[in-house]
Design a protein around this motif. Structure first.
Motif: not given
Length: 550
Positions: A144, A147, A389-393, A448, A450, A452
């Motif tokens: 994760g 991105r 980022m705590q997550g791929n995508g 976005d 991931g 903020d």
């Protein structure tokens, strides 16, 4: 010995060539452009205005006055965050980086010689894959920490390396802007940087020199060095040249300036070297170009340097011929470099504080050319790395290969300035108003990624000052001009380029309205032709700028 009958002055030289919104699809002037590009880089590397450049053991070193960016960032939330910019120089082929599995047949038919076979890809999801050369990114994706922003570009994509690189750096896709996004930020936050710079550079650049992104009106703010370890023995001595025993003439002034800037180089080199020596690498990096650069940056970060923005450069992406082997090698360096970099940082618990992103001046054409390569194109992906980022995508929509723009290139879907705005506002936690200002008064919607950052009130930052001041030349006289918004006691002081006071231009109460002062008449002593710095002080504020005295 000096001669006084010939006057010499330093000038900031940036050769620019006018180009239209697109270049010839066959790149008819490609070789000529590279010649101009290299000459320009050489001129920028000289750093004759506001900075200095020298050679040490084959290593290029550039020093320039840093700014208050470090202070502004240090007062922000998440003050330990670092941004690493990875420049893929030459125009990265996005279709062979993030392969469109969803339209593989069309992709393969347009690239019979350079396509990646479908069964060799590592699928990031059902629609997109990466080639075997990028296999080291599998772990970052799986954890994760990666991105991809699809189709990044800007309106009316320019196909010139020179011009498009400047557009990405300046944030202006229409006008020929000579200052960079971060350069303007530094300048707005620290109007007196020429006289009162902080002790550490705000930005570190490794692998190339003179990138426009760090340029202000008078200064480039980047400290550029290839290998801090080489500076150790020289940094211990503090200075290299005597700046006092120089001739009292134009040549002496220039010699004094160059010696002073060389000494400044070693002053900052000592600071960087101290951080570098305070840490070690926990992994064995690739010995090729990008691996060496990232290994150095990791030690700087772990060693507590405190710099917030780094830029590294990997060349070789202008793949007009025999692309496959060259591109695979470059992407292998990127993949292994990112994996090693974050593994190294993780060993010190600092990996969650760092974000890295790739960028390139443009992408490549959809179809291959007759030389087993690809020509200059338009949109290309930006890859972002970091466990925060705590997550791929994927971000945005991938350009439709079967619906190109009017000249046959991939259409952009995400403006590159949206990515800049996201990194500055949401990662480095810089006030949105200030970010909009350095993006030339335009507001770009964040994407976005991931992470903020709570919007900071403008009270947390120094709002950019609206006080305007400038110099003008009439005949053989040089003037300092400014407009007062109210009555105040004003002091204007002239300095040489080492910050040594030359004299006082004015020290008196000024009424509201325009003010104009003849420098040579006010100083009332001989001034050698050349570059100086003036400082204006009133109401507890200071402003400085370089000035040419004739």
């Amino acid at each position: 010995m000096c001669t006084h009958d010939k006057n010499h002055a330093f000038a900031k030289a940036k050769k620019r060539t006018a180009t239209g919104p697109t270049a010839s699809l066959k790149d008819a002037h490609h070789d000529d452009e590279h010649s101009i590009w290299n000459r320009r880089s050489f001129m920028q590397a000289l750093g004759l205005v506001g900075g200095g450049s020298i050679m040490l053991g084959g290593t290029n070193l550039t020093a320039s006055a840093p700014s208050r960016l470090t202070t502004a960032l240090a007062t922000a939330e998440n003050e330990d965050r670092v941004l690493v910019l990875v420049r893929l120089k030459g125009g990265n082929d996005g279709l062979n980086t993030i392969v469109p599995v969803y339209d593989y047949d069309f992709y393969a038919n347009n690239r019979p010689s350079i396509r990646h076979t479908e069964n060799s890809l590592y699928n990031l999801n059902a629609d997109f894959g990466i080639p075997q050369s990028m296999a080291d990114l599998q772990s970052l994706w799986g954890d994760g920490a990666m991105r991809v922003v699809h189709g990044v570009g800007y309106p009316d994509q320019n196909l010139s390396h020179f011009r498009s690189s400047d557009i990405w750096a300046s944030g202006d896709a229409v006008n020929y802007e000579e200052t960079g996004v971060l350069g303007r930020y530094f300048e707005n936050l620290y109007p007196d940087f020429l006289i009162n710079p902080p002790e550490i550079p705000a930005a570190i650049q490794i692998g190339s020199q003179g990138n426009l992104i760090f340029d202000g009106v008078d200064n480039s703010y980047a400290f550029s060095v290839a290998n801090p370890a080489q500076l150790s023995s020289i940094a211990e001595n503090g200075v290299l040249h005597d700046v006092l025993d120089v001739p009292g003439c134009t040549f002496g002034e220039q010699l004094e300036f160059m010696r002073g800037m060389t000494n400044t180089t070693f002053t900052y080199a000592s600071t960087i070297n101290e951080a570098y020596e305070n840490a070690t690498n926990a992994v064995e990096y690739d010995t090729q170009s990008l691996g060496r650069q990232l290994a150095i940056i990791s030690r700087m970060i772990k060693g507590g340097l405190g710099t917030k923005v780094y830029l590294v450069t990997l060349g070789g992406f202008d793949t007009h011929a025999n692309q496959q082997e060259t591109h695979d090698n470059r992407m292998e360096q990127v993949a292994r470099g990112m994996k090693d970099f974050f593994t190294d940082l993780e060993a010190s618990g600092m990996h969650t504080n760092v974000m890295a992103m790739t960028f390139s001046e443009f992408g490549r054409r959809i179809e291959e050319n007759g030389s087993n390569g690809t020509d200059h194109g338009a949109a290309s992906p930006v890859m972002v790395f970091g466990p925060a980022m705590q997550g791929n995508g994927f971000v945005g929509t991938h350009p439709d290969l079967q619906d190109p723009d009017q000249v046959g290139n991939l259409k952009y879907g995400t403006d590159f300035r949206q990515v800049y705005a996201t990194m500055l506002k949401q990662w480095l936690c810089i006030d949105g108003g200030l970010v909009d200002e350095v993006l030339l008064g335009q507001s770009f919607e964040s994407v976005d990624l991931g992470f903020d950052c709570e919007s900071l009130s403008s009270g947390s930052f120094d709002i950019a000052d609206t006080f305007q001041h400038w110099s003008s030349v009439q005949g053989n006289d040089t003037f300092i001009e400014f407009t007062m918004s109210s009555t105040a006691k004003v002091t204007v002081t002239l300095y040489n380029l080492l910050g040594q006071e030359v004299g006082t231009v004015v020290n008196d109460f000024m009424y509201e309205g325009p003010q104009k002062f003849n420098v040579k008449e006010r100083i009332n002593k001989r001034l050698f032709t050349g570059q100086y710095i003036y400082q204006i002080q009133f109401s507890g504020k200071k402003y400085s700028k370089s000035i040419l005295v004739k």
